[in-house]
Scaffold this active site. Structure first.
Site, mmCIF file in Angstrom:
data_model
loop_
_atom_site.group_PDB
_atom_site.id
_atom_site.type_symbol
_atom_site.label_atom_id
_atom_site.label_comp_id
_atom_site.label_asym_id
_atom_site.label_seq_id
_atom_site.Cartn_x
_atom_site.Cartn_y
_atom_site.Cartn_z
ATOM 1 N NE ARG A 205 -2.630 -1.194 3.568
ATOM 2 C CZ ARG A 205 -2.849 -2.382 4.137
ATOM 3 N NH1 ARG A 205 -3.520 -3.312 3.494
ATOM 4 N NH2 ARG A 205 -2.416 -2.637 5.359
ATOM 5 C CG PHE A 225 -10.841 -7.842 -5.528
ATOM 6 C CD1 PHE A 225 -11.924 -8.698 -5.356
ATOM 7 C CD2 PHE A 225 -10.169 -7.858 -6.741
ATOM 8 C CE1 PHE A 225 -12.316 -9.573 -6.380
ATOM 9 C CE2 PHE A 225 -10.562 -8.720 -7.768
ATOM 10 C CZ PHE A 225 -11.623 -9.575 -7.585
ATOM 11 C CG ASP A 247 -14.670 -5.116 -1.371
ATOM 12 O OD1 ASP A 247 -13.444 -5.346 -1.359
ATOM 13 O OD2 ASP A 247 -15.508 -5.861 -0.804
ATOM 14 C CG ASP A 297 -5.106 -7.397 -2.569
ATOM 15 O OD1 ASP A 297 -4.663 -8.557 -2.685
ATOM 16 O OD2 ASP A 297 -5.169 -6.791 -1.475
ATOM 17 C CB CYS A 337 -3.620 -13.909 -0.856
ATOM 18 S SG CYS A 337 -5.398 -13.944 -1.012
HETATM 19 N N1 SAH Z 1 -6.582 -4.633 -0.907
HETATM 20 C C1 SAH Z 1 -7.232 -4.768 0.368
HETATM 21 C C2 SAH Z 1 -7.573 -6.197 0.692
HETATM 22 C C3 SAH Z 1 -8.462 -6.916 -0.316
HETATM 23 S S1 SAH Z 1 -9.131 -8.382 0.295
HETATM 24 C C4 SAH Z 1 -6.377 -4.125 1.444
HETATM 25 O O1 SAH Z 1 -5.211 -3.799 1.197
HETATM 26 O O2 SAH Z 1 -6.873 -3.953 2.556
HETATM 27 C C5 SAH Z 1 -10.265 -8.902 -0.878
HETATM 28 C C6 SAH Z 1 -11.559 -8.133 -0.923
HETATM 29 O O3 SAH Z 1 -12.307 -8.655 -2.023
HETATM 30 C C7 SAH Z 1 -12.491 -8.227 0.264
HETATM 31 O O4 SAH Z 1 -12.767 -6.943 0.715
HETATM 32 C C8 SAH Z 1 -13.796 -8.873 -0.269
HETATM 33 O O5 SAH Z 1 -14.957 -8.248 0.258
HETATM 34 C C9 SAH Z 1 -13.692 -8.579 -1.727
HETATM 35 N N2 SAH Z 1 -14.329 -9.502 -2.664
HETATM 36 C C10 SAH Z 1 -14.316 -10.855 -2.676
HETATM 37 N N3 SAH Z 1 -14.881 -11.347 -3.798
HETATM 38 C C11 SAH Z 1 -15.277 -10.272 -4.522
HETATM 39 C C12 SAH Z 1 -15.894 -10.106 -5.795
HETATM 40 N N4 SAH Z 1 -16.213 -11.161 -6.552
HETATM 41 N N5 SAH Z 1 -16.129 -8.856 -6.225
HETATM 42 C C13 SAH Z 1 -15.805 -7.789 -5.481
HETATM 43 N N6 SAH Z 1 -15.194 -7.885 -4.283
HETATM 44 C C14 SAH Z 1 -14.931 -9.100 -3.815
#
Ligand code: SAH
Length: 393
Positions: A205, A225, A247, A297, A337
């Protein structure tokens, strides 16, 4: 103390300091160890190999804690906790992982620090049985005001454990806890993902923030995401930057808004789209949208080896569409991940997506988890987070 005698030849992985012993490696058990008890691991010829804890119910029947012939007592935990804590003394963020399980030679135990509070995850029966004592010791060593448990993870099922949450020691944490990783972030340790947030992405980040701040022509950011908008808040440090957060979780996007307020960023500089990223990407492509920086992500697509193929298709799909949304000369930060997908395979998948997109890209940096998430060289399974910083033409 009971002895676990390995089959001939199976001591090799112990010599290499891999911490797991599977049922298939065990020739016999001398004694009647209870689940969670400390046991000694010996070679076929009786030679001492290691000491760890036992759980017959798990496929991983022994997790090794030490390769020295030493007692696993209060002083041992104190010594190992102190080592983990000292390894993080340089970190200026107020939130980071304090204990990274096997990778800190403390199998089954995760402890994250959020300001004055600690959040503990007990992944195995042995850790579960002593978690209150461990929490007290952690309070003493860190001066934390309280330890909250977030052992609500599926892997506990493999150890015969149900999920368990609540205060383990000291005071209950506030909700949210405000932490400072260069920018302020509100963290919900009660209901947030993992132990509250994705600490593993902290330095990535910051990297996005530095990139955008140092190259002021990069102003438009698509954070896919986005969770609670961590990448976005860093990006918005550059006063001309504008971010679109996407998200599926309304709660996450609500906290993303809260994070904007916390950092006194004008709310007109961000959008919050609650949508499925797969669909959202397609819609943006159809609309011919372009961004200077795209961040991708996603959550874990492959939870097991058997899901790798399907996951690979998912990663390829979103990466293909993400490439098409990057302005020429812009950047894509792409992550996975999934532990079952190694860095090599991930790069191949991203390359496949690039080929189909008709674009060109250069690897600017190969990324992993932040330095508070060390990976023991003897435990490559710990390297689950991988990423690429790409410049796209
Ligand atoms: N980049 C963020 C972490 C992302 S974690 C950080 O640095 O804090 C992954 C995220 O994807 C979660 O918030 C989850 O709600 C979301 N997510 C999971 N499947 C999804 C989808 N199909 N479409 C949109 N969001 C999704």
């Amino acid at each position: 103390m009971s002895d676990i005698i390995l089959h001939k030849g199976r001591e090799k992985s112990v010599f290499r300091r891999h911490p797991w012993i599977f049922s298939g490696g065990i020739a016999r058990v001398n004694g009647n160890p209870q689940g969670g008890e400390i046991v000694t691991v010996r070679a076929e010829n009786g030679k001492f190999l290691a000491r760890g804890y036992w759980n017959q119910r798990s496929q991983i029947q022994v997790r090794i804690l030490t390769w020295d012939d030493e007692p696993i007592d209060h002083n041992w935990w104190r010594k190992m906790f102190t080592r983990a804590i000292n390894g993080r003394k340089h970190i200026t963020s107020t939130a980071y992982r304090l204990i990274n399980a096997e990778s800190d030679f403390l199998a089954g135990l995760i402890v994250d620090k959020y300001g004055d509070w600690l959040v503990l995850q007990a992944l195995t029966l042995a850790i579960d049985l002593i978690k209150k004592d461990l929490a007290e010791l952690l309070m003493e060593l860190t001066g934390a005001r309280g330890v909250y448990e977030r052992s609500d993870v599926d892997v506990r099922g493999k150890e015969g454990l149900k999920s368990s949450v609540g205060v383990l020691a000291g005071e209950a944490p506030p909700n949210p806890i405000i932490v400072d990783e260069g920018v302020k972030l509100a963290v919900d340790v009660y209901g947030g993902h993992k132990t509250g947030t994705y600490l593993d992405q902290r330095q990535n980040r910051a990297l996005v923030g530095e990139l955008i701040y140092s190259q002021p022509h990069l102003t438009t950011v698509l954070n896919l995401f986005s969770y609670t908008g961590g990448f976005s808040i860093h990006a918005l440090h550059h006063p001309q930057a504008y971010v679109v957060n996407v998200d599926a979780s309304a709660d996450a996007l609500m906290l993303a808004r809260e994070n904007m307020r916390l950092n006194r960023i004008d709310e007109a500089r961000a959008e919050y789209i609650q949508a499925d990223v797969f669909d959202d990407l397609r819609a943006r492509m159809t609309a011919n949208e372009l961004y200077d920086v795209v961040i991708l992500d996603p959550p874990k697509f492959a939870h097991a080896q058997s899901q790798v193929e399907k996951a690979a298709r998912g990663y390829k799909d979103i990466n293909l569409n993400a490439f098409k949304l990057v302005k020429s000369g812009g950047y894509l930060f792409t992550f996975s991940c999934s532990g079952a997908i190694n860095a090599d395979l991930f790069q191949k998948i991203v390359f496949g997506a690039l080929e189909d997109s008709g674009r060109e890209a250069q690897v600017i940096r190969v990324l992993g988890a932040s330095d508070d998430h060390p990976v023991a060289l003897s435990f490559p399974e710990g390297a689950y987070l991988k990423g690429l910083m790409l410049r796209v033409y």
